[in-house]
Design a protein around this motif. Structure first.
Motif, PDB file in Angstrom:
ATOM      1  N   LYS A   1      59.555 139.230 -81.331  1.00 20.47           N
ATOM      2  CA  LYS A   1      59.092 139.691 -80.027  1.00 20.47           C
ATOM      3  C   LYS A   1      59.019 141.224 -79.940  1.00 20.47           C
ATOM      4  CE  LYS A   1      61.371 135.783 -77.692  1.00 20.47           C
ATOM      5  NZ  LYS A   1      62.373 135.418 -76.673  1.00 20.47           N
ATOM      6  N   HIS A   2      59.662 141.898 -80.866  1.00 22.69           N
ATOM      7  CA  HIS A   2      59.851 143.347 -80.750  1.00 22.69           C
ATOM      8  C   HIS A   2      58.534 144.121 -80.767  1.00 22.69           C
ATOM      9  CE1 HIS A   2      60.699 147.459 -82.157  1.00 22.69           C
ATOM     10  NE2 HIS A   2      61.832 147.343 -81.499  1.00 22.69           N
ATOM     11  N   GLU A   3      57.653 143.798 -81.697  1.00 24.51           N
ATOM     12  CA  GLU A   3      56.436 144.597 -81.875  1.00 24.51           C
ATOM     13  C   GLU A   3      55.586 144.636 -80.614  1.00 24.51           C
ATOM     14  OE1 GLU A   3      53.520 144.787 -85.486  1.00 24.51           O
ATOM     15  OE2 GLU A   3      52.687 143.307 -84.063  1.00 24.51           O
ATOM     16  N   SER A   4      55.401 143.487 -79.954  1.00 30.76           N
ATOM     17  CA  SER A   4      54.525 143.456 -78.779  1.00 30.76           C
ATOM     18  C   SER A   4      55.100 144.305 -77.649  1.00 30.76           C
ATOM     19  CB  SER A   4      54.296 142.018 -78.316  1.00 30.76           C
ATOM     20  OG  SER A   4      55.523 141.383 -78.010  1.00 30.76           O
ATOM     21  N   CYS A   5      56.421 144.326 -77.495  1.00 24.48           N
ATOM     22  CA  CYS A   5      57.050 145.168 -76.469  1.00 24.48           C
ATOM     23  C   CYS A   5      56.900 146.639 -76.824  1.00 24.48           C
ATOM     24  CB  CYS A   5      58.532 144.815 -76.336  1.00 24.48           C
ATOM     25  SG  CYS A   5      58.861 143.132 -75.764  1.00 24.48           S
ATOM     26  N   ASP A   6      57.163 146.970 -78.078  1.00 27.89           N
ATOM     27  CA  ASP A   6      57.082 148.354 -78.544  1.00 27.89           C
ATOM     28  C   ASP A   6      55.660 148.899 -78.398  1.00 27.89           C
ATOM     29  OD1 ASP A   6      57.644 150.784 -79.695  1.00 27.89           O
ATOM     30  OD2 ASP A   6      57.781 150.024 -81.741  1.00 27.89           O
ATOM     31  N   LEU A   7      54.665 148.112 -78.815  1.00 28.06           N
ATOM     32  CA  LEU A   7      53.273 148.571 -78.735  1.00 28.06           C
ATOM     33  C   LEU A   7      52.835 148.767 -77.287  1.00 28.06           C
ATOM     34  CD1 LEU A   7      51.564 146.395 -81.514  1.00 28.06           C
ATOM     35  CD2 LEU A   7      52.034 148.853 -81.586  1.00 28.06           C
ATOM     36  N   ALA A   8      53.219 147.835 -76.418  1.00 29.80           N
ATOM     37  CA  ALA A   8      52.843 147.948 -75.010  1.00 29.80           C
ATOM     38  C   ALA A   8      53.434 149.204 -74.384  1.00 29.80           C
ATOM     39  CB  ALA A   8      53.308 146.708 -74.245  1.00 29.80           C
ATOM     40  N   TRP A   9      54.722 149.419 -74.608  1.00 29.00           N
ATOM     41  CA  TRP A   9      55.411 150.582 -74.040  1.00 29.00           C
ATOM     42  C   TRP A   9      54.821 151.884 -74.574  1.00 29.00           C
ATOM     43  CZ3 TRP A   9      58.522 151.186 -70.046  1.00 29.00           C
ATOM     44  CH2 TRP A   9      59.260 152.368 -69.923  1.00 29.00           C
ATOM     45  N   THR A  10      54.569 151.924 -75.860  1.00 25.48           N
ATOM     46  CA  THR A  10      54.025 153.139 -76.470  1.00 25.48           C
ATOM     47  C   THR A  10      52.619 153.422 -75.973  1.00 25.48           C
ATOM     48  OG1 THR A  10      55.359 152.764 -78.456  1.00 25.48           O
ATOM     49  CG2 THR A  10      53.509 154.281 -78.668  1.00 25.48           C
ATOM     50  N   PHE A  11      51.798 152.378 -75.838  1.00 24.61           N
ATOM     51  CA  PHE A  11      50.430 152.586 -75.351  1.00 24.61           C
ATOM     52  C   PHE A  11      50.447 153.154 -73.937  1.00 24.61           C
ATOM     53  CE2 PHE A  11      46.612 150.952 -73.115  1.00 24.61           C
ATOM     54  CZ  PHE A  11      45.654 151.655 -73.831  1.00 24.61           C
ATOM     55  N   LEU A  12      51.262 152.579 -73.072  1.00 24.33           N
ATOM     56  CA  LEU A  12      51.293 153.025 -71.681  1.00 24.33           C
ATOM     57  C   LEU A  12      51.861 154.431 -71.533  1.00 24.33           C
ATOM     58  CD1 LEU A  12      52.471 149.761 -69.872  1.00 24.33           C
ATOM     59  CD2 LEU A  12      50.169 150.711 -69.901  1.00 24.33           C
ATOM     60  N   THR A  13      52.932 154.721 -72.253  1.00 25.28           N
ATOM     61  CA  THR A  13      53.634 155.988 -72.028  1.00 25.28           C
ATOM     62  C   THR A  13      53.135 157.135 -72.905  1.00 25.28           C
ATOM     63  OG1 THR A  13      55.406 155.375 -73.584  1.00 25.28           O
ATOM     64  CG2 THR A  13      55.698 154.791 -71.250  1.00 25.28           C
ATOM     65  N   ARG A  14      52.642 156.840 -74.102  1.00 23.63           N
ATOM     66  CA  ARG A  14      52.168 157.913 -74.984  1.00 23.63           C
ATOM     67  C   ARG A  14      50.654 158.050 -74.952  1.00 23.63           C
ATOM     68  NH1 ARG A  14      55.818 157.226 -80.528  1.00 23.63           N
ATOM     69  NH2 ARG A  14      57.871 157.212 -79.487  1.00 23.63           N
ATOM     70  N   GLU A  15      49.952 156.937 -75.111  1.00 26.75           N
ATOM     71  CA  GLU A  15      48.490 157.004 -75.134  1.00 26.75           C
ATOM     72  C   GLU A  15      47.922 157.292 -73.740  1.00 26.75           C
ATOM     73  OE1 GLU A  15      46.491 156.695 -77.939  1.00 26.75           O
ATOM     74  OE2 GLU A  15      48.398 156.801 -79.029  1.00 26.75           O
ATOM     75  N   LEU A  16      48.408 156.555 -72.743  1.00 29.49           N
ATOM     76  CA  LEU A  16      47.902 156.739 -71.384  1.00 29.49           C
ATOM     77  C   LEU A  16      48.740 157.721 -70.571  1.00 29.49           C
ATOM     78  CD1 LEU A  16      46.843 153.110 -70.394  1.00 29.49           C
ATOM     79  CD2 LEU A  16      45.506 154.887 -71.524  1.00 29.49           C
ATOM     80  N   LYS A  17      49.903 158.088 -71.121  1.00 30.21           N
ATOM     81  CA  LYS A  17      50.758 159.117 -70.510  1.00 30.21           C
ATOM     82  C   LYS A  17      51.239 158.748 -69.106  1.00 30.21           C
ATOM     83  CE  LYS A  17      48.989 162.988 -73.269  1.00 30.21           C
ATOM     84  NZ  LYS A  17      48.415 162.123 -74.298  1.00 30.21           N
ATOM     85  N   ILE A  18      51.530 157.482 -68.888  1.00 27.28           N
ATOM     86  CA  ILE A  18      52.174 157.071 -67.641  1.00 27.28           C
ATOM     87  C   ILE A  18      53.646 157.458 -67.722  1.00 27.28           C
ATOM     88  CG2 ILE A  18      52.812 155.108 -66.179  1.00 27.28           C
ATOM     89  CD1 ILE A  18      50.300 153.682 -67.145  1.00 27.28           C
ATOM     90  N   PRO A  19      54.177 158.164 -66.738  1.00 32.14           N
ATOM     91  CA  PRO A  19      55.582 158.597 -66.791  1.00 32.14           C
ATOM     92  C   PRO A  19      56.534 157.402 -66.936  1.00 32.14           C
ATOM     93  CG  PRO A  19      54.419 159.741 -65.033  1.00 32.14           C
ATOM     94  CD  PRO A  19      53.489 158.671 -65.524  1.00 32.14           C
ATOM     95  N   LYS A  20      57.482 157.528 -67.847  1.00 39.62           N
ATOM     96  CA  LYS A  20      58.421 156.426 -68.088  1.00 39.62           C
ATOM     97  C   LYS A  20      59.232 156.092 -66.842  1.00 39.62           C
ATOM     98  CE  LYS A  20      58.943 157.447 -73.031  1.00 39.62           C
ATOM     99  NZ  LYS A  20      59.902 157.820 -74.106  1.00 39.62           N
ATOM    100  N   ASP A  21      59.526 157.104 -66.027  1.00 44.74           N
ATOM    101  CA  ASP A  21      60.364 156.842 -64.856  1.00 44.74           C
ATOM    102  C   ASP A  21      59.601 156.158 -63.731  1.00 44.74           C
ATOM    103  OD1 ASP A  21      58.797 158.909 -63.906  1.00 44.74           O
ATOM    104  OD2 ASP A  21      60.443 160.318 -63.574  1.00 44.74           O
ATOM    105  N   LYS A  22      58.303 155.866 -63.949  1.00 38.13           N
ATOM    106  CA  LYS A  22      57.524 155.095 -62.978  1.00 38.13           C
ATOM    107  C   LYS A  22      57.423 153.617 -63.364  1.00 38.13           C
ATOM    108  CE  LYS A  22      55.230 156.626 -59.993  1.00 38.13           C
ATOM    109  NZ  LYS A  22      55.526 156.731 -58.539  1.00 38.13           N
ATOM    110  N   LEU A  23      58.028 153.249 -64.484  1.00 36.85           N
ATOM    111  CA  LEU A  23      57.869 151.897 -65.003  1.00 36.85           C
ATOM    112  C   LEU A  23      59.167 151.092 -64.927  1.00 36.85           C
ATOM    113  CD1 LEU A  23      55.692 152.676 -68.160  1.00 36.85           C
ATOM    114  CD2 LEU A  23      54.904 151.850 -65.927  1.00 36.85           C
ATOM    115  N   TYR A  24      59.010 149.818 -64.586  1.00 37.97           N
ATOM    116  CA  TYR A  24      60.118 148.858 -64.567  1.00 37.97           C
ATOM    117  C   TYR A  24      59.736 147.652 -65.425  1.00 37.97           C
ATOM    118  CZ  TYR A  24      62.524 151.266 -60.730  1.00 37.97           C
ATOM    119  OH  TYR A  24      63.191 152.195 -59.966  1.00 37.97           O
ATOM    120  N   ILE A  25      60.753 146.945 -65.903  1.00 38.32           N
ATOM    121  CA  ILE A  25      60.550 145.765 -66.743  1.00 38.32           C
ATOM    122  C   ILE A  25      61.101 144.531 -66.039  1.00 38.32           C
ATOM    123  CG2 ILE A  25      61.039 144.704 -68.987  1.00 38.32           C
ATOM    124  CD1 ILE A  25      59.417 147.289 -69.214  1.00 38.32           C
TER     125      ILE A  25
END
Length: 392
Positions: A128-152
């Motif tokens: 399960k790890h890769e899909s979580c890691d890729l999603a988080w990285t895409f949103l926060t690094r590629e799209l630059k959504i602030p991490k403190d605006k995201l909840y899981i």
């Protein structure tokens, strides 16, 4: 950075977007392609060899055979796609909400990445790890959504996924565990032969205020298809585990463009502006502009913009209005558009055929090129006009 022209009170203004819908779409495909996922073209809205669906309503629909059968092999074990979807009736019926809420649509696009035959890695890392890691990285690094605006959110019976998110650096107070109603997904009703299902985890964006009763907006959903559900609801492990991910393109665009409604994103704002100009030309007595329009007129413009997109996509696949099944769904789109046009703007003659070219010439037609090559277009427009005339 792209500017969209908006007509306000007769003056031309420009609203600038640093991250366009087109950019998000292409960034998603490029990112997952670089991470080992093979891009796959979108399927038609009218399902092929699947009578269980009226229309394709999610990104995973065309991949159902790969999830359901070990004998049917996908072209690649990891796929990604941007899928046009249509929801009108059935389990996902938001039809009457469209135009009245911030983000309901009939036609929308779903970003998705999928993997088939998943197993834990040799180093002990969870499948399960890769899909979580890729999603988080895409949103926060590629799209630059602030991490403190995201909840899981996670399924309360899935401590493994909670641990994965914690290992990725998400604080425990930003991980919310929920029950099966929110975070357990099934491909359909339980059957004697078993229905693939599993827990899901979602990424939510904190909007800062409540919109349509929600402060946290779901922007990403990962389903871990790991079990088969029988008629007695008993779960048995699947021999081949899979990942099914979905992210609404329009929602992401609203987040990245700082809009509280998808109808104010670049893709819709341009179309709504053109419809507004058309309405003003047909009924000058309205003294109509985007600054002076009433809440009822705003809803009507959103309804017509949403529905004309759906209508255009459906006629591109050869569908014409009728009394039952899929043709009746097209008729519903036509008649709801006509109703709002008449009540809000006094449009008492057929008008949809004049709006379909707006969709054909829009940016979305550069992605779904079938819109530019509709067979017998004039004949299809005549069908639409005839149905409008019959309704008047």
């Amino acid at each position: 950075r792209r500017s969209v022209r908006v007509v306000v009170g007769g003056c031309k203004k420009h609203r600038s977007y640093s991250t366009t819908t087109s950019h998000i779409r292409s960034s998603f495909l490029n990112y997952f392609s670089q991470n080992g996922y093979q891009p796959h073209s979108a399927s038609p809205l009218i399902p092929e060899n699947d009578e269980s669906l009226t229309f394709v309503n999610s990104g995973m629909c065309q991949f159902k055979p790969f999830f359901l059968s070990e004998q049917i092999k996908p072209p690649h074990n990891k796929l990604c796609s941007v899928q046009k979807c249509l929801r009108i009736g059935g389990k996902h019926n938001d039809f009457e909400n469209v135009g009245k809420t911030a983000r309901h649509h009939t036609l929308f696009e779903m970003l998705g990445n999928f993997s088939f035959g998943e197993t834990d890695k040799p180093n002990g890392q969870s499948w399960k790890h890769e899909s979580c890691d890729l999603a988080w990285t895409f949103l926060t690094r590629e799209l630059k959504i602030p991490k403190d605006k995201l909840y899981i959110t996670t399924f309360e019976g899935d401590p493994e996924t909670v641990q994965i998110w914690q290992n990725l650096g998400i604080p425990s107070d930003r991980i919310i565990q929920k029950g099966a109603a929110d975070n357990f997904w099934s491909m359909g009703a339980p059957t004697a032969s078993g229905t693939p299902c599993g827990p899901c985890t979602e990424i939510h964006y904190d909007q800062g205020i409540e919109i349509d009763g929600e402060r946290l907006l779901e922007v990403w959903n990962i389903v871990f298809m790991q079990s088969s559900q029988g008629l007695n609801n008993e779960l048995t492990p699947l021999s081949r585990k899979s990942i099914d991910t979905g992210a609404g393109l329009e929602r992401l665009a609203s987040v990245l463009q700082g809009r509280h409604t998808t109808f104010e994103t670049d893709q819709f704002l341009s179309l709504i502006s053109q419809i507004e100009q058309f309405v003003a030309s047909k009924n000058p007595k309205l003294n109509f502009s985007s600054e002076s329009r009433t809440p009822q007129q705003t809803v009507a413009l959103r309804v017509i913009a949403d529905h004309i997109r759906a209508i255009t996509f459906l006629i591109s696949e050869g569908l014409t209005p009728g009394h039952r099944d899929r043709p009746h769904k097209l008729r519903q789109l036509i008649r709801r558009s006509v109703t709002f046009g008449y009540v809000a703007f006094g449009l008492d003659k057929p008008f949809l055929r004049h709006l379909i070219p707006l969709v054909i010439s829009s940016d979305i037609a550069n992605v779904y090129t079938e819109l530019k090559n509709i067979p017998n277009l004039e004949e299809m427009l005549n069908h639409i006009e005839a149905d409008e005339t019959a309704f008047f």
